[in-house]
Design a protein around this motif. Sequence first.
Motif, mmCIF file in Angstrom:
data_model
loop_
_atom_site.group_PDB
_atom_site.id
_atom_site.type_symbol
_atom_site.label_atom_id
_atom_site.label_comp_id
_atom_site.label_asym_id
_atom_site.label_seq_id
_atom_site.Cartn_x
_atom_site.Cartn_y
_atom_site.Cartn_z
ATOM 1 N N VAL A 8 49.501 -49.868 97.154
ATOM 2 C CA VAL A 8 48.298 -49.615 97.959
ATOM 3 C C VAL A 8 47.115 -50.287 97.268
ATOM 4 N N GLY A 9 46.517 -51.290 97.930
ATOM 5 C CA GLY A 9 45.375 -52.019 97.360
ATOM 6 C C GLY A 9 45.782 -53.419 96.941
ATOM 7 N N GLY A 10 45.174 -54.405 97.597
ATOM 8 C CA GLY A 10 45.532 -55.802 97.334
ATOM 9 C C GLY A 10 44.471 -56.535 96.555
ATOM 10 N N GLU A 32 46.701 -53.054 102.438
ATOM 11 C CA GLU A 32 45.311 -53.316 102.043
ATOM 12 C C GLU A 32 44.391 -53.021 103.220
ATOM 13 N N LYS A 33 43.295 -52.313 102.926
ATOM 14 C CA LYS A 33 42.421 -51.913 104.047
ATOM 15 C C LYS A 33 41.584 -53.079 104.584
ATOM 16 N N ASN A 34 41.409 -54.119 103.777
ATOM 17 C CA ASN A 34 40.713 -55.322 104.265
ATOM 18 C C ASN A 34 41.734 -56.445 104.433
ATOM 19 N N GLY A 43 34.878 -61.973 93.851
ATOM 20 C CA GLY A 43 33.500 -62.399 93.552
ATOM 21 C C GLY A 43 33.123 -62.359 92.086
ATOM 22 N N ASN A 44 34.086 -62.031 91.215
ATOM 23 C CA ASN A 44 33.745 -61.866 89.787
ATOM 24 C C ASN A 44 33.622 -63.212 89.074
ATOM 25 N N ALA A 45 33.286 -63.143 87.762
ATOM 26 C CA ALA A 45 33.011 -64.382 87.002
ATOM 27 C C ALA A 45 34.266 -65.179 86.682
ATOM 28 N N ALA A 249 37.984 -49.363 92.163
ATOM 29 C CA ALA A 249 36.990 -48.328 91.844
ATOM 30 C C ALA A 249 37.036 -47.147 92.817
ATOM 31 N N ASP A 250 37.843 -47.256 93.875
ATOM 32 C CA ASP A 250 37.928 -46.178 94.869
ATOM 33 C C ASP A 250 39.060 -45.209 94.485
ATOM 34 N N ASP A 251 38.673 -44.013 94.014
ATOM 35 C CA ASP A 251 39.698 -43.076 93.518
ATOM 36 C C ASP A 251 40.032 -41.968 94.524
ATOM 37 N N LYS A 267 28.447 -51.297 89.467
ATOM 38 C CA LYS A 267 28.110 -52.367 90.410
ATOM 39 C C LYS A 267 27.641 -53.628 89.682
ATOM 40 N N GLY A 268 28.105 -54.772 90.141
ATOM 41 C CA GLY A 268 27.668 -56.049 89.554
ATOM 42 C C GLY A 268 27.428 -57.059 90.660
ATOM 43 N N TYR A 269 26.806 -58.174 90.294
ATOM 44 C CA TYR A 269 26.422 -59.200 91.271
ATOM 45 C C TYR A 269 26.917 -60.568 90.846
ATOM 46 N N GLY A 345 29.916 -56.322 93.928
ATOM 47 C CA GLY A 345 31.190 -55.585 93.903
ATOM 48 C C GLY A 345 31.163 -54.528 92.808
ATOM 49 N N PHE A 346 32.232 -53.734 92.765
ATOM 50 C CA PHE A 346 32.255 -52.588 91.844
ATOM 51 C C PHE A 346 33.409 -52.699 90.840
ATOM 52 N N ARG A 347 33.061 -52.631 89.549
ATOM 53 C CA ARG A 347 34.100 -52.607 88.511
ATOM 54 C C ARG A 347 34.634 -51.175 88.396
ATOM 55 N N LEU A 372 40.402 -51.107 85.208
ATOM 56 C CA LEU A 372 40.300 -52.333 84.410
ATOM 57 C C LEU A 372 38.871 -52.778 84.162
ATOM 58 N N GLY A 373 37.911 -52.052 84.709
ATOM 59 C CA GLY A 373 36.496 -52.289 84.406
ATOM 60 C C GLY A 373 36.063 -53.731 84.560
ATOM 61 N N TRP A 374 35.488 -54.287 83.480
ATOM 62 C CA TRP A 374 34.944 -55.651 83.512
ATOM 63 C C TRP A 374 35.992 -56.681 83.101
HETATM 64 C C1 LIG Z 1 30.002 -58.875 88.809
HETATM 65 C C2 LIG Z 1 31.388 -58.746 88.260
HETATM 66 C C3 LIG Z 1 31.846 -59.689 87.346
HETATM 67 C C4 LIG Z 1 33.114 -59.561 86.799
HETATM 68 N N1 LIG Z 1 33.561 -60.527 85.941
HETATM 69 C C5 LIG Z 1 34.803 -60.441 85.409
HETATM 70 C C6 LIG Z 1 35.279 -61.434 84.538
HETATM 71 O O1 LIG Z 1 34.616 -62.410 84.265
HETATM 72 N N2 LIG Z 1 36.520 -61.291 84.015
HETATM 73 C C7 LIG Z 1 37.306 -60.211 84.291
HETATM 74 O O2 LIG Z 1 38.393 -60.112 83.726
HETATM 75 N N3 LIG Z 1 36.900 -59.252 85.160
HETATM 76 C C8 LIG Z 1 35.661 -59.336 85.717
HETATM 77 N N4 LIG Z 1 35.209 -58.374 86.567
HETATM 78 C C9 LIG Z 1 36.056 -57.207 86.810
HETATM 79 C C10 LIG Z 1 37.159 -57.482 87.830
HETATM 80 O O3 LIG Z 1 36.630 -58.117 88.961
HETATM 81 C C11 LIG Z 1 37.804 -56.143 88.204
HETATM 82 O O4 LIG Z 1 38.241 -55.476 87.045
HETATM 83 C C12 LIG Z 1 39.021 -56.369 89.103
HETATM 84 O O5 LIG Z 1 38.699 -57.144 90.219
HETATM 85 C C13 LIG Z 1 39.582 -55.015 89.555
HETATM 86 O O6 LIG Z 1 40.714 -55.299 90.318
HETATM 87 P P1 LIG Z 1 41.473 -54.147 91.101
HETATM 88 O O7 LIG Z 1 42.637 -54.777 91.740
HETATM 89 O O8 LIG Z 1 41.674 -52.981 90.187
HETATM 90 O O9 LIG Z 1 40.401 -53.644 92.173
HETATM 91 P P2 LIG Z 1 39.876 -54.354 93.514
HETATM 92 O O10 LIG Z 1 39.749 -55.813 93.347
HETATM 93 O O11 LIG Z 1 38.668 -53.594 93.919
HETATM 94 O O12 LIG Z 1 41.049 -54.111 94.533
HETATM 95 C C14 LIG Z 1 41.308 -52.841 95.071
HETATM 96 C C15 LIG Z 1 41.718 -53.033 96.509
HETATM 97 O O13 LIG Z 1 42.141 -51.792 97.043
HETATM 98 C C16 LIG Z 1 41.743 -51.736 98.390
HETATM 99 N N5 LIG Z 1 41.738 -50.326 98.795
HETATM 100 C C17 LIG Z 1 40.965 -49.322 98.298
HETATM 101 N N6 LIG Z 1 41.270 -48.158 98.905
HETATM 102 C C18 LIG Z 1 42.248 -48.434 99.797
HETATM 103 C C19 LIG Z 1 42.969 -47.645 100.739
HETATM 104 N N7 LIG Z 1 42.744 -46.331 100.856
HETATM 105 N N8 LIG Z 1 43.906 -48.239 101.505
HETATM 106 C C20 LIG Z 1 44.166 -49.577 101.386
HETATM 107 N N9 LIG Z 1 43.496 -50.365 100.535
HETATM 108 C C21 LIG Z 1 42.557 -49.808 99.734
HETATM 109 C C22 LIG Z 1 40.364 -52.375 98.391
HETATM 110 O O14 LIG Z 1 39.996 -52.837 99.668
HETATM 111 C C23 LIG Z 1 40.565 -53.508 97.389
HETATM 112 O O15 LIG Z 1 40.923 -54.715 98.018
HETATM 113 C C24 LIG Z 1 33.949 -58.467 87.155
HETATM 114 C C25 LIG Z 1 33.500 -57.535 88.102
HETATM 115 C C26 LIG Z 1 32.231 -57.672 88.659
HETATM 116 C C27 LIG Z 1 31.771 -56.674 89.672
#
Ligand SMILES: Cc1cc2nc3c(=O)[nH]c(=O)nc-3n(C[C@H](O)[C@H](O)[C@H](O)COP(=O)(O)OP(=O)(O)OC[C@H]3O[C@@H](n4cnc5c(N)ncnc54)[C@H](O)[C@@H]3O)c2cc1C
Length: 412
Positions: A8-10, A32-34, A43-45, A249-251, A267-269, A345-347, A372-374
């Motif tokens: 769950v979550g792409g 994936e919901k989107n 959108g991250n770095a 970040a959605d728990d 939140k980051g930009y 987006g949200f870390r 996984l934060g940043w």
């Molecule tokens: C400004 C910024 C800069 C960053 N720079 C870096 C960097 O340089 N290097 C680095 O390593 N990391 C960086 N990060 C951190 C990195 O982007 C995140 O740690 C990473 O993207 C998290 O991935 P994830 O798969 O856990 O979450 P996400 O990418 O948020 O994926 C979670 C997915 O779950 C889906 N979802 C949520 N709830 C549901 C549901 N109920 N049903 C179906 N789907 C659902 C969401 O739509 C989303 O697509 C940065 C973050 C930010 C904001």
Amino acid sequence: MKRDVVVVGGGCIGLMSAYCLHKSGREVTVIEKNDITDGTSFGNAGLLSAFKKAPLSAPGVILDTLKLMAKGESPASVHPTFDLHLYKWLLKFAASATESRLKRTLALFERYGQISLDMYESMVKDDGMDFHFCKDGLLMIYTEQNTFDAKAKLCTNPDAYEILSKERTKEYMPILNEKVIGSILLKENGHVDPGEFMLELKKYLESNGVEFLLNEEVQRLEFEGSKVSKIRTSKGSYEAETFVLSTGADDTLAKQAKNKFMMTPAKGYSVTFKMKDELKPKTSSLFADLFIAMTPRRHTVRMTSKLELGTTNPEVVRKQIDSIHKNLGMYTNKFDMEEQVEWTGFRPLTPNDIPIIGFDEKYKNLVHATGLGWLGITFAPAIGKIIGDVITKDGKNETNEDVLLFSAFYQG
Ligand SMILES: Cc1cc2nc3c(=O)[nH]c(=O)nc-3n(C[C@H](O)[C@H](O)[C@H](O)COP(=O)(O)OP(=O)(O)OC[C@H]3O[C@@H](n4cnc5c(N)ncnc54)[C@H](O)[C@@H]3O)c2cc1C
């Protein structure tokens, strides 16, 4: 029909988990919901910055942030909130910023950073994925003499560091002005274009039989005894042997399984733009005192910054974008940023930079992969491998060395 593994979550963590599970011979469905074209993993770095780079929860970070706040340059802010969880998170963050923890965290970062770099390389070379991936170091740029001198003194290993004068630093980043002091190249790091990586990975998974159910939100987990019996989505319901929650970040869903993780959205930009080739940074770069990253990509450059706690507002807030431009402008000459695309987006940030990975403590067929934060892009391949291994080889947390070492379930 009962599925094998439903992820769950792409985002990058869900897709890398799907990749490793598929490589281990499992049948995988990603819900994936989107539509996997945007979001935090896009959108991250794109910095792959596991080596010699202090974690967020490093000793001294709170004092440094307060100093920047006093100068009006702070990238970090906490919105006033009644959410007690955030205050608990902040206390835990302060308590985690110790020297002994720092050493351990740095060692873990190098271990999982190396696994990830090797896997990125293999996805390009062996799987034929076509995304921008460079192993050419991370340039840490300093704007304060004291900080630069203190850091440079510690950088004694020439295989890992190169200390660069102001002039040499300007060769790496030609837009810099005279106020910059110097830089340190952390040679072992790299960077990717996260959007290209995500799209190539999805394409690879689809062509290898991984099922994608897009624009479908998982709304409810249903339980029977010590198992998740099914999940209900906006379009139907699904049963599976194993469910992986990688919702960033959605728990919401983790809470339905009675988990209250020490994690908060940060939140980051980013601003992605075109600039003259001769002015582009030669490698990924981070203004160490300002927390502004600039990453060169195939056709554009991406600038990222800001870490806002206590907000879930998904909008781009103009004041924050203006503040990034203002902070950068203090240390750069004027240059044109064409075709700017602003993003936020949200870390999924834990207070000690340790992710939340492994089997749920109550439900035997539920696996968590978040927090996984940043550093989600930095560690996504290694996390995918750990999730794949704990499901296919171990079947429980206690016999998986990586979960024991690197999961908040054990190291929180
Ligand atoms: C400004 C910024 C800069 C960053 N720079 C870096 C960097 O340089 N290097 C680095 O390593 N990391 C960086 N990060 C951190 C990195 O982007 C995140 O740690 C990473 O993207 C998290 O991935 P994830 O798969 O856990 O979450 P996400 O990418 O948020 O994926 C979670 C997915 O779950 C889906 N979802 C949520 N709830 C549901 C549901 N109920 N049903 C179906 N789907 C659902 C969401 O739509 C989303 O697509 C940065 C973050 C930010 C904001």
